[in-house]
Design a protein around this motif. Sequence first.
Motif, mmCIF file in Angstrom:
data_model
loop_
_atom_site.group_PDB
_atom_site.id
_atom_site.type_symbol
_atom_site.label_atom_id
_atom_site.label_comp_id
_atom_site.label_asym_id
_atom_site.label_seq_id
_atom_site.Cartn_x
_atom_site.Cartn_y
_atom_site.Cartn_z
ATOM 1 N N THR A 39 114.005 -0.739 116.920
ATOM 2 C CA THR A 39 114.600 -1.812 117.713
ATOM 3 C C THR A 39 113.580 -2.904 117.959
ATOM 4 O OG1 THR A 39 115.701 -2.371 119.804
ATOM 5 C CG2 THR A 39 114.078 -0.615 119.883
ATOM 6 N N LEU A 40 114.040 -4.148 117.921
ATOM 7 C CA LEU A 40 113.153 -5.280 118.152
ATOM 8 C C LEU A 40 112.768 -5.405 119.617
ATOM 9 C CD1 LEU A 40 114.961 -7.951 115.933
ATOM 10 C CD2 LEU A 40 112.920 -6.618 115.345
ATOM 11 N N THR A 41 113.614 -4.893 120.513
ATOM 12 C CA THR A 41 113.400 -5.025 121.956
ATOM 13 C C THR A 41 112.936 -3.691 122.519
ATOM 14 O OG1 THR A 41 115.224 -6.621 121.992
ATOM 15 C CG2 THR A 41 114.410 -5.815 124.118
ATOM 16 N N ARG A 42 111.700 -3.617 122.914
ATOM 17 C CA ARG A 42 111.148 -2.368 123.422
ATOM 18 C C ARG A 42 111.681 -2.064 124.825
ATOM 19 N NH1 ARG A 42 110.532 -0.733 118.651
ATOM 20 N NH2 ARG A 42 108.895 -1.742 117.418
ATOM 21 N N PRO A 43 111.710 -0.776 125.212
ATOM 22 C CA PRO A 43 112.187 -0.398 126.546
ATOM 23 C C PRO A 43 111.453 -1.155 127.647
ATOM 24 C CG PRO A 43 111.906 1.548 125.179
ATOM 25 C CD PRO A 43 111.337 0.404 124.399
ATOM 26 N N GLY A 44 112.214 -1.663 128.609
ATOM 27 C CA GLY A 44 111.632 -2.380 129.735
ATOM 28 C C GLY A 44 111.513 -3.870 129.536
ATOM 29 N N VAL A 45 111.783 -4.356 128.317
ATOM 30 C CA VAL A 45 111.703 -5.787 128.033
ATOM 31 C C VAL A 45 113.071 -6.416 128.238
ATOM 32 C CG1 VAL A 45 111.273 -7.529 126.255
ATOM 33 C CG2 VAL A 45 109.823 -5.495 126.394
ATOM 34 N N GLU A 46 113.127 -7.518 128.985
ATOM 35 C CA GLU A 46 114.386 -8.229 129.193
ATOM 36 C C GLU A 46 114.756 -8.895 127.860
ATOM 37 O OE1 GLU A 46 116.333 -11.075 129.523
ATOM 38 O OE2 GLU A 46 117.722 -9.670 130.437
ATOM 39 N N PRO A 47 115.866 -8.490 127.238
ATOM 40 C CA PRO A 47 116.136 -8.923 125.866
ATOM 41 C C PRO A 47 116.422 -10.403 125.678
ATOM 42 C CG PRO A 47 117.979 -7.666 126.737
ATOM 43 C CD PRO A 47 116.861 -7.515 127.711
ATOM 44 N N ASP B 141 115.000 -13.021 126.673
ATOM 45 C CA ASP B 141 113.838 -13.887 126.492
ATOM 46 C C ASP B 141 112.854 -13.367 125.451
ATOM 47 O OD1 ASP B 141 114.801 -15.556 128.571
ATOM 48 O OD2 ASP B 141 113.962 -14.198 130.063
ATOM 49 N N LEU B 142 113.297 -12.431 124.613
ATOM 50 C CA LEU B 142 112.401 -11.829 123.631
ATOM 51 C C LEU B 142 111.883 -12.852 122.620
ATOM 52 C CD1 LEU B 142 111.265 -9.138 122.419
ATOM 53 C CD2 LEU B 142 113.274 -9.143 120.927
ATOM 54 N N GLU B 143 110.587 -12.808 122.373
ATOM 55 C CA GLU B 143 109.960 -13.580 121.302
ATOM 56 C C GLU B 143 109.391 -12.593 120.292
ATOM 57 O OE1 GLU B 143 110.121 -16.768 120.894
ATOM 58 O OE2 GLU B 143 111.047 -17.238 122.834
ATOM 59 N N LEU B 144 109.582 -12.848 119.025
ATOM 60 C CA LEU B 144 109.172 -11.903 117.991
ATOM 61 C C LEU B 144 107.746 -12.152 117.509
ATOM 62 C CD1 LEU B 144 112.390 -11.724 115.785
ATOM 63 C CD2 LEU B 144 111.766 -10.352 117.777
ATOM 64 N N ALA C 182 115.835 -16.191 119.709
ATOM 65 C CA ALA C 182 114.719 -16.024 118.775
ATOM 66 C C ALA C 182 115.065 -15.008 117.689
ATOM 67 C CB ALA C 182 113.460 -15.592 119.525
ATOM 68 N N VAL C 183 115.792 -13.968 118.076
ATOM 69 C CA VAL C 183 116.205 -12.948 117.113
ATOM 70 C C VAL C 183 117.221 -13.522 116.135
ATOM 71 C CG1 VAL C 183 117.425 -10.748 116.862
ATOM 72 C CG2 VAL C 183 115.700 -11.028 118.658
ATOM 73 N N ASP C 184 118.180 -14.275 116.646
ATOM 74 C CA ASP C 184 119.181 -14.892 115.770
ATOM 75 C C ASP C 184 118.515 -15.739 114.691
ATOM 76 O OD1 ASP C 184 121.028 -13.741 117.448
ATOM 77 O OD2 ASP C 184 121.575 -15.606 118.470
ATOM 78 N N LYS C 185 117.523 -16.510 115.078
ATOM 79 C CA LYS C 185 116.826 -17.391 114.139
ATOM 80 C C LYS C 185 116.061 -16.580 113.096
ATOM 81 C CE LYS C 185 113.493 -21.212 114.000
ATOM 82 N NZ LYS C 185 112.614 -22.100 114.827
ATOM 83 N N ALA C 186 115.357 -15.540 113.548
ATOM 84 C CA ALA C 186 114.565 -14.722 112.630
ATOM 85 C C ALA C 186 115.450 -13.969 111.643
ATOM 86 C CB ALA C 186 113.704 -13.737 113.422
#
Length: 322
Positions: free
Chosen positions: A66-74, A76-79, A102-106
């Motif tokens: 998963t791109l979003t690790r536990p505890g990270v607010e998804p 605002d995720l930056e890759l 950011a995920v959509d763009k990547a």
Amino acid sequence: MNVRRLIPATAAAGAVTLGLVTLSACSTSSAADGKSSDGRLKVVASFYPMQYLAEQIGGDHVTVSTLTRPGVEPHDLELGPRQTAELNEAGYILYLKGVQPAVDKAIAQSEAKNKVDAATLTKLEHHGTEGGHSHEGEEAGHDEHEGEAGADPHIWLDPVKYAEVAKGVGTSLQKADPDHAADYKKNTDALLTKLNGLNSAYQQGLKTAATKTFITTHSAFGYLAERYGLDQEGIAGIDPESEPSPARIKQLQTIAKKDKVTTVFFETLASDKTAKTLAEDTGLKTDVLDPLEGITDKSRGRDYLQVMESNLAALQKALGAK
């Protein structure tokens, strides 16, 4: 042979350590193959609700990251470079457009062959910050988190819509990895049985509610509210980090009194400050209603089903359902 000389400087610069780069360079699977060294399909999920589907339906035939690790607010995720590399090496990507810009763009730039947007597997709807009701004094400006044309992306909180997505994921995995199609179908059917049971539990558990109104920090529960005849009143908008206006706070105080609201709900991945302040000012209780954007050690359950069951129990208590 000196292994350091085999690693391009550009690759080494993007890795956390030389060891990680060496491991990546020596992998027995290629990016084009989309398979792990043991032949399983490499699946990358954008955040927890997608990860859960991939794990449940993929079973033993997939490896899921998963791109979003536990505890990270998804939202605002930056890759980083490692996550971008994961996307390019994936055999199958499962995401939900509109939650993580950011995920959509990547993902749009990824070389992966199979990219599945869960938002295309069910019908998205438009919910105001209060579950479809528009109120004067709302804060605007959440479009970057709301998907196409302001649609609400929180479909996984409605077991029926989540089941529709599960069906689509099962079908797409069968096409991506036809050698294991029968198992993917079997796993999909098993998951649908669980989700249908969850839907029945919500229907039965909430039908005797004394009040239909609940207040929550993050306006993520519009689909759930619509499905079970409830009224969501959100402090913030669909973006959990947005701040409510003074007019909105005053309005919520009025609604709480009028609709006999007992509880202000907050969540584990966003600040609870505003929710607790509102509760103190209005003499209400507080409790957790989890939008299930990630599982941590603070979650009331180890997986999607357990946390959804905990959410049901919290709603029953707050709404006076017997």
